[in-house]
Design a protein around this motif. Structure first.
Motif, PDB file in Angstrom:
ATOM      1  N   GLU A  62      72.687  78.359  92.039  1.00 31.48           N
ATOM      2  CA  GLU A  62      73.102  77.922  93.371  1.00 31.48           C
ATOM      3  C   GLU A  62      72.593  78.859  94.451  1.00 31.48           C
ATOM      4  OE1 GLU A  62      77.318  75.895  91.997  1.00 31.48           O
ATOM      5  OE2 GLU A  62      77.298  77.441  93.541  1.00 31.48           O
ATOM      6  N   PRO A  67      71.995  74.802  99.222  1.00 33.31           N
ATOM      7  CA  PRO A  67      71.932  73.613 100.058  1.00 33.31           C
ATOM      8  C   PRO A  67      72.493  73.925 101.443  1.00 33.31           C
ATOM      9  CG  PRO A  67      73.767  73.448  98.548  1.00 33.31           C
ATOM     10  CD  PRO A  67      73.018  74.719  98.217  1.00 33.31           C
ATOM     11  N   ALA A  71      75.440  69.524 104.596  1.00 33.68           N
ATOM     12  CA  ALA A  71      75.027  68.412 103.752  1.00 33.68           C
ATOM     13  C   ALA A  71      75.736  68.492 102.409  1.00 33.68           C
ATOM     14  CB  ALA A  71      73.517  68.425 103.558  1.00 33.68           C
ATOM     15  N   GLY A  72      76.973  67.992 102.337  1.00 32.88           N
ATOM     16  CA  GLY A  72      77.716  67.986 101.082  1.00 32.88           C
ATOM     17  C   GLY A  72      77.300  66.790 100.244  1.00 32.88           C
ATOM     18  N   THR A  73      77.134  66.995  98.974  1.00 25.82           N
ATOM     19  CA  THR A  73      76.745  65.899  98.108  1.00 25.82           C
ATOM     20  C   THR A  73      77.989  65.137  97.666  1.00 25.82           C
ATOM     21  OG1 THR A  73      76.860  67.298  96.144  1.00 25.82           O
ATOM     22  CG2 THR A  73      74.738  67.182  97.276  1.00 25.82           C
ATOM     23  N   ALA A  74      77.783  63.952  97.159  1.00 24.07           N
ATOM     24  CA  ALA A  74      78.909  63.109  96.746  1.00 24.07           C
ATOM     25  C   ALA A  74      79.730  63.753  95.640  1.00 24.07           C
ATOM     26  CB  ALA A  74      78.397  61.734  96.335  1.00 24.07           C
ATOM     27  N   ASP A  76      80.200  66.895  95.066  1.00 26.83           N
ATOM     28  CA  ASP A  76      80.953  68.002  95.664  1.00 26.83           C
ATOM     29  C   ASP A  76      82.171  67.493  96.417  1.00 26.83           C
ATOM     30  OD1 ASP A  76      79.163  69.824  94.649  1.00 26.83           O
ATOM     31  OD2 ASP A  76      77.998  69.967  96.514  1.00 26.83           O
ATOM     32  N   ARG A  77      81.978  66.417  97.172  1.00 29.94           N
ATOM     33  CA  ARG A  77      83.102  65.854  97.921  1.00 29.94           C
ATOM     34  C   ARG A  77      84.148  65.297  96.974  1.00 29.94           C
ATOM     35  NH1 ARG A  77      79.628  62.500 102.134  1.00 29.94           N
ATOM     36  NH2 ARG A  77      78.452  62.367 100.240  1.00 29.94           N
TER      37      ARG A  77
END
Length: 131
Positions: A62, A67, A71-74, A76-77
């Motif tokens: 990481e 990142p 811009a959070g990825t799906a 992660d959310r």
């Protein structure tokens, strides 16, 4: 150099690679005190870095490809939503345990039968005069 000292010499900022290597050594079995002494850091920093996740292979991946924070990825959310749900459920369980303790104490105080023994504890050892 692994650390940067400010103009006043009060704080240091350690490189992510330095943190990973230090925590890896500690997790591998070396004495945290010996590692801290050798690297010139305080033991509490090693424990703090370990608790933050430094030293793991996943963290290493990481930090090399960070990142953008916005811009959070799906996944992660979704993980964050699940963490919040687990925390809410844990709070609910804690509240229910507190309520059970409260009501168990209230039952003991009013003299209800103890559900474990079936014996009523209504102050039988105290003699009262009858009018």
């Amino acid at each position: 150099m692994a650390a940067k000292v400010s103009a006043r010499g009060r704080w240091r900022k350690y490189d992510p690679k330095f943190k990973r290597q230090a925590v890896d050594r500690m997790v591998a079995g070396e004495s945290p005190t010996a590692v801290a002494r050798e690297l010139g850091v305080r033991c509490k920093f090693l424990y703090h870095w370990r608790d933050q996740g430094w030293g793991t292979l996943a963290q290493a991946a990481e930090t090399t490809a960070e990142p953008e924070p916005s811009a959070g990825t799906a996944p992660d959310r979704e993980q964050e939503a699940l963490r919040k749900k687990v925390a809410a459920l844990e709070r609910l369980v804690g509240q229910q345990a507190a309520e059970l303790d409260f009501f168990a104490a209230a039952l003991r105080n009013i003299g209800a039968p103890d559900p474990r023994s079936g014996v009523r504890s209504d102050g039988g050892s105290i003699k009262r005069s009858k009018p």
